[in-house]
Design an enzyme around this catalytic site. Structure first.
Site, PDB file in Angstrom:
ATOM      1  N   LEU A   1      13.025 -37.101 -10.550  1.00 32.80           N
ATOM      2  CA  LEU A   1      14.130 -36.172 -10.815  1.00 32.80           C
ATOM      3  C   LEU A   1      13.842 -34.734 -10.402  1.00 32.80           C
ATOM      4  O   LEU A   1      12.702 -34.271 -10.485  1.00 32.80           O
ATOM      5  CB  LEU A   1      14.442 -36.147 -12.321  1.00 32.80           C
ATOM      6  CG  LEU A   1      14.558 -37.485 -13.057  1.00 32.80           C
ATOM      7  CD1 LEU A   1      14.948 -37.230 -14.509  1.00 32.80           C
ATOM      8  CD2 LEU A   1      15.572 -38.396 -12.398  1.00 32.80           C
TER       9      LEU A   1
ATOM     10  N   ARG B   1      21.856 -40.717 -14.588  1.00 35.99           N
ATOM     11  CA  ARG B   1      22.330 -41.183 -13.274  1.00 35.99           C
ATOM     12  C   ARG B   1      21.391 -42.251 -12.699  1.00 35.99           C
ATOM     13  O   ARG B   1      21.805 -43.084 -11.906  1.00 35.99           O
ATOM     14  CB  ARG B   1      22.425 -40.003 -12.313  1.00 35.99           C
ATOM     15  CG  ARG B   1      23.485 -40.177 -11.272  1.00 35.99           C
ATOM     16  CD  ARG B   1      23.485 -39.043 -10.302  1.00 35.99           C
ATOM     17  NE  ARG B   1      24.844 -38.725  -9.859  1.00 35.99           N
ATOM     18  CZ  ARG B   1      25.142 -37.711  -9.080  1.00 35.99           C
ATOM     19  NH1 ARG B   1      24.194 -36.882  -8.690  1.00 35.99           N
ATOM     20  NH2 ARG B   1      26.387 -37.497  -8.704  1.00 35.99           N
TER      21      ARG B   1
ATOM     22  N   PRO C   1      10.290 -36.834 -14.706  1.00 38.75           N
ATOM     23  CA  PRO C   1      11.094 -35.611 -14.662  1.00 38.75           C
ATOM     24  C   PRO C   1      10.411 -34.551 -13.792  1.00 38.75           C
ATOM     25  O   PRO C   1       9.221 -34.654 -13.486  1.00 38.75           O
ATOM     26  CB  PRO C   1      11.126 -35.148 -16.125  1.00 38.75           C
ATOM     27  CG  PRO C   1      10.649 -36.317 -16.922  1.00 38.75           C
ATOM     28  CD  PRO C   1       9.736 -37.093 -16.026  1.00 38.75           C
TER      29      PRO C   1
ATOM     30  N   GLU D   1       8.504 -31.193 -12.980  1.00 42.46           N
ATOM     31  CA  GLU D   1       7.503 -30.438 -13.755  1.00 42.46           C
ATOM     32  C   GLU D   1       8.082 -29.116 -14.279  1.00 42.46           C
ATOM     33  O   GLU D   1       7.510 -28.491 -15.151  1.00 42.46           O
ATOM     34  CB  GLU D   1       6.240 -30.178 -12.927  1.00 42.46           C
ATOM     35  CG  GLU D   1       6.440 -29.548 -11.564  1.00 42.46           C
ATOM     36  CD  GLU D   1       6.676 -30.581 -10.461  1.00 42.46           C
ATOM     37  OE1 GLU D   1       7.591 -31.410 -10.622  1.00 42.46           O
ATOM     38  OE2 GLU D   1       5.952 -30.530  -9.446  1.00 42.46           O
TER      39      GLU D   1
ATOM     40  N   CYS E   1      23.415 -29.021  -5.315  1.00 47.85           N
ATOM     41  CA  CYS E   1      23.361 -29.644  -3.983  1.00 47.85           C
ATOM     42  C   CYS E   1      24.738 -29.740  -3.360  1.00 47.85           C
ATOM     43  O   CYS E   1      24.871 -29.804  -2.154  1.00 47.85           O
ATOM     44  CB  CYS E   1      22.769 -31.043  -4.105  1.00 47.85           C
ATOM     45  SG  CYS E   1      23.774 -32.129  -5.145  1.00 47.85           S
ATOM     46  N   ASN E   2      25.794 -29.769  -4.208  1.00 46.42           N
ATOM     47  CA  ASN E   2      27.115 -30.102  -3.681  1.00 46.42           C
ATOM     48  C   ASN E   2      28.007 -28.896  -3.431  1.00 46.42           C
ATOM     49  O   ASN E   2      29.106 -29.039  -2.920  1.00 46.42           O
ATOM     50  CB  ASN E   2      27.818 -31.083  -4.633  1.00 46.42           C
ATOM     51  CG  ASN E   2      27.865 -30.576  -6.052  1.00 46.42           C
ATOM     52  OD1 ASN E   2      27.502 -29.436  -6.315  1.00 46.42           O
ATOM     53  ND2 ASN E   2      28.310 -31.412  -6.973  1.00 46.42           N
TER      54      ASN E   2
ATOM     55  N   GLU F   1      19.341 -24.433   3.355  1.00 41.76           N
ATOM     56  CA  GLU F   1      19.892 -24.458   1.997  1.00 41.76           C
ATOM     57  C   GLU F   1      19.466 -23.185   1.259  1.00 41.76           C
ATOM     58  O   GLU F   1      18.276 -22.868   1.208  1.00 41.76           O
ATOM     59  CB  GLU F   1      19.363 -25.704   1.283  1.00 41.76           C
ATOM     60  CG  GLU F   1      20.105 -26.025   0.008  1.00 41.76           C
ATOM     61  CD  GLU F   1      19.559 -27.284  -0.682  1.00 41.76           C
ATOM     62  OE1 GLU F   1      18.329 -27.470  -0.712  1.00 41.76           O
ATOM     63  OE2 GLU F   1      20.378 -28.065  -1.206  1.00 41.76           O
TER      64      GLU F   1
HETATM   65  P1  NAD Z   1      11.707 -31.195  -5.187  1.00 43.13           P
HETATM   66  O1  NAD Z   1      11.824 -32.078  -4.001  1.00 43.13           O
HETATM   67  O2  NAD Z   1      10.790 -30.037  -5.111  1.00 43.13           O
HETATM   68  O3  NAD Z   1      11.238 -32.036  -6.469  1.00 43.13           O
HETATM   69  C1  NAD Z   1      11.970 -33.132  -6.960  1.00 43.13           C
HETATM   70  C2  NAD Z   1      11.025 -34.087  -7.676  1.00 43.13           C
HETATM   71  O4  NAD Z   1      10.139 -34.661  -6.728  1.00 43.13           O
HETATM   72  C3  NAD Z   1      10.157 -33.440  -8.755  1.00 43.13           C
HETATM   73  O5  NAD Z   1      10.094 -34.305  -9.858  1.00 43.13           O
HETATM   74  C4  NAD Z   1       8.807 -33.338  -8.070  1.00 43.13           C
HETATM   75  O6  NAD Z   1       7.728 -33.331  -8.952  1.00 43.13           O
HETATM   76  C5  NAD Z   1       8.811 -34.598  -7.229  1.00 43.13           C
HETATM   77  N1  NAD Z   1       7.869 -34.599  -6.107  1.00 43.13           N
HETATM   78  C6  NAD Z   1       7.404 -33.551  -5.393  1.00 43.13           C
HETATM   79  N2  NAD Z   1       6.526 -33.971  -4.454  1.00 43.13           N
HETATM   80  C7  NAD Z   1       6.456 -35.319  -4.562  1.00 43.13           C
HETATM   81  C8  NAD Z   1       5.751 -36.341  -3.855  1.00 43.13           C
HETATM   82  N3  NAD Z   1       4.924 -36.041  -2.842  1.00 43.13           N
HETATM   83  N4  NAD Z   1       5.927 -37.629  -4.219  1.00 43.13           N
HETATM   84  C9  NAD Z   1       6.787 -37.943  -5.221  1.00 43.13           C
HETATM   85  N5  NAD Z   1       7.464 -37.022  -5.941  1.00 43.13           N
HETATM   86  C10 NAD Z   1       7.309 -35.720  -5.615  1.00 43.13           C
HETATM   87  O7  NAD Z   1      13.199 -30.731  -5.523  1.00 43.13           O
HETATM   88  P2  NAD Z   1      13.687 -29.713  -6.658  1.00 43.13           P
HETATM   89  O8  NAD Z   1      13.266 -28.333  -6.261  1.00 43.13           O
HETATM   90  O9  NAD Z   1      13.301 -30.230  -7.994  1.00 43.13           O
HETATM   91  O10 NAD Z   1      15.278 -29.851  -6.547  1.00 43.13           O
HETATM   92  C11 NAD Z   1      16.065 -29.103  -5.670  1.00 43.13           C
HETATM   93  C12 NAD Z   1      16.519 -29.945  -4.499  1.00 43.13           C
HETATM   94  O11 NAD Z   1      17.186 -31.105  -4.983  1.00 43.13           O
HETATM   95  C13 NAD Z   1      17.523 -29.244  -3.614  1.00 43.13           C
HETATM   96  O12 NAD Z   1      17.198 -29.449  -2.257  1.00 43.13           O
HETATM   97  C14 NAD Z   1      18.847 -29.922  -3.952  1.00 43.13           C
HETATM   98  O13 NAD Z   1      19.794 -29.880  -2.920  1.00 43.13           O
HETATM   99  C15 NAD Z   1      18.386 -31.305  -4.258  1.00 43.13           C
HETATM  100  N6  NAD Z   1      19.376 -32.007  -5.089  1.00 43.13           N
HETATM  101  C16 NAD Z   1      20.132 -32.988  -4.514  1.00 43.13           C
HETATM  102  C17 NAD Z   1      21.099 -33.663  -5.265  1.00 43.13           C
HETATM  103  C18 NAD Z   1      21.935 -34.749  -4.649  1.00 43.13           C
HETATM  104  O14 NAD Z   1      22.639 -35.442  -5.389  1.00 43.13           O
HETATM  105  N7  NAD Z   1      21.917 -34.950  -3.337  1.00 43.13           N
HETATM  106  C19 NAD Z   1      21.288 -33.321  -6.600  1.00 43.13           C
HETATM  107  C20 NAD Z   1      20.494 -32.327  -7.167  1.00 43.13           C
HETATM  108  C21 NAD Z   1      19.537 -31.668  -6.392  1.00 43.13           C
END
Ligand code: NAD
Length: 478
Positions: free
Chosen positions: A148, A159, A175, A177, A283-284, A382
């Protein structure tokens, strides 16, 4: 004393042994509010194993019994909306009223997914052979990993968990961090609901450690991930080692087109509101605006007035506000760099344009940038903040061409009174969603799915539900 979060595995709290601890911040006050483990691959393996064992019995239950569990969780959430909202606001920074909406919507979402219990249908396919019946069954995949982001952290639990559980899978959730406290509260709310141990598991930690271990575990059947493109790429390559199915909900760079015949006040109201909702961290929501020349001045003036009027500050403070802080310093720096680059590339700051200093917390002034060139960085990367870049176009054709000129393909919108222009946009915009004369926000019965780098697969509705199933075809000869 800050609260200490522990993993939840097999229905009990699981201490993280020698794992490192990570601090969790209140982004409005820059204070540490809790700490969580950076769970190791060993902890992740125990969670996956608990989920795998539990799935054997869970997958055999009638779907209606699994749905009853979702309804018990949603009832518990409804009793605790106020408490949940405060926890979300404190660690994530959204205003309390929006956090309340998030909590209530989470309960509604679980109920909606529970409704699918009697509607998970396979197919009967006509056979080439006499006396043979061909069935296509929809079966659970097994163990789902839900990874997440932080922007709607409580809703994102549902979801992933709602469709996973009703279709007979079990789940391990990691979740973000940045926002583990709402997940810990979710776990607390499960207490006393008689959910079979191992059906729902939570592991906390960084992406590098815990996320990487979860996405490369061979017993995970589906990785359902929401987050950034870069992480999606890393997860896909980890999944490739085991040929694990991925469902990726990634970033967006949503275009909003405003034609000269549009209801301009309506367009301005929706576009400005969505850039300040959750401090623009969605994101949307519209990330770039294409406006027809004839109405460009009116639109820019309207957006500017609306953004200027936005009150911001601590969501749990005394003042009434419309917008909270950004999640962290890195998010703030990224927005500042993008706005600075836009200015260097010829954009004009109409309002805002810089970091806001409130003494503590991470805030960027609600900003409108006019005359942004299509080839400028801000029209392609973005932003994820309260910034509206505007580009002037001379026709719908030009608007559609520029809108499609993007690595992303999640949502899009058009404001027009012409039915023909609206239909053209829906047919020609290469995006997973197009909103006509309304805000960018999907419905739980739709299908939230992007194309290009915005992801693979999608969430919500029937199509989102089916992502959590595998097909199994049975040929039965009499
Ligand atoms: P992020 O990619 O930095 O982190 C998301 C999750 O991935 C976190 O739990 C993180 O710990 C984990 N993660 C990071 N590196 C990983 C790895 N190597 N392997 C597995 N898990 C790993 O994203 P964020 O900053 O938390 O969220 C913002 C982004 O999410 C934006 O780009 C936004 O557009 C996108 N987003 C998309 C939607 C959608 O429905 N398309 C919805 C909400 C947010």
């Amino acid at each position: 004393m800050v609260a200490v979060i522990e993993n939840y595995v097999g229905g009990v709290e699981l201490a993280s042994g020698g794992a490192g601890r990570l601090p969790v911040f209140n982004p409005a006050r820059d204070t540490v509010i809790s700490e969580m483990p950076d769970s190791s691959a060993d902890i992740v393996a125990r969670a996956v194993s608990a989920a795998k064992n539990a799935q054997k019995g869970w997958g055999k239950l009638p779907a209606i019994e699994r749905a009853a569990v979702l309804r018990k969780i949603s009832a518990k959430i409804r009793e605790n909306v106020g408490r949940i909202a405060r926890v979300i606001s404190e660690e994530q920074g959204k205003v309390l009223s929006l956090a309340e909406v998030e909590a209530a919507f989470t309960a509604d979402y679980l109920d909606y997914m529970a409704e699918w219990a009697r509607r998970i249908e396979g197919e009967v396919i006509s056979s080439d052979r006499a006396g043979e019946t061909v069935f296509l069954l929809r079966q659970p995949i097994g163990v789902v990993a839900g990874i997440l982001p932080w922007n709607f952290p409580f809703f994102l639990i549902a979801r992933k968990l709602g469709p996973a559980l009703v279709t007979g899978n079990t789940i391990v959730i990691k979740p973000s961090e940045e926002t583990p406290n709402n997940a810990a509260l979710f776990v607390e709310l499960l207490s006393g609901l008689d959910i079979p141990p191992g059906v729902i598991n939570f592991v906390y930690g960084s992406g590098r450690t815990t996320g990487a271990a979860l996405s490369s575990h061979p017993d995970v059947g589906l990785i359902s991930f929401t987050g950034s493109v870069g992480t999606g790429q890393r997860i896909m390559s980890a999944a490739a080692q085991n040929i694990t199915k991925v469902n990726l909900e990634l970033g967006g760079k949503a275009p909003a087109i405003i034609l000269a015949d549009a209801d301009i006040p309506l367009a301005v109201k929706h576009l400005a509101a969505s850039r300040t909702l959750n401090s623009g961290q969605l994101c949307n929501c519209p990330e770039r605006i294409y406006v027809e020349r004839k109405v460009a001045d009116e639109v820019v003036a309207g957006l500017s007035a609306a953004m200027k009027a936005t009150r911001y500050g601590d969501p749990l403070g005394d003042r009434e506000i419309d917008m909270g802080p950004l999640i962290n310093r890195a998010g703030l720096d990224k927005i500042r760099d993008l706005v600075d680059s836009a200015i260097r590339q010829g954009a004009e700051v109409v309002t805002g344009g810089k970091v806001a200093d409130l003494g503590e917390g991470n805030y960027f002034e609600p900003t409108v940038l006019a005359n942004c060139r299509q080839d400028s960085t801000i029209m392609h990367q973005e932003i994820f903040g309260p910034v509206i870049p505007v580009n002037i176009v001379d026709s719908l054709d030009e608007a559609i061409e520029r809108a499609n000129d993007s690595e992303y393909g999640l949502t899009s919108s058009i404001f027009t009174k012409s039915l023909s222009s609206a239909f053209r946009a829906c047919n020609e915009l290469r995006f997973g969603e197009t909103y006509v004369n309304r805000e960018h926000f999907e419905a739980m019965q739709g299908f939230h799915a992007g194309t290009r780098k915005s992801g693979i697969g999608g969430a919500d509705g029937k199509h989102g539900l089916l992502e959590y199933t595998m097909t199994h075809v049975a040929y039965i000869q009499n």
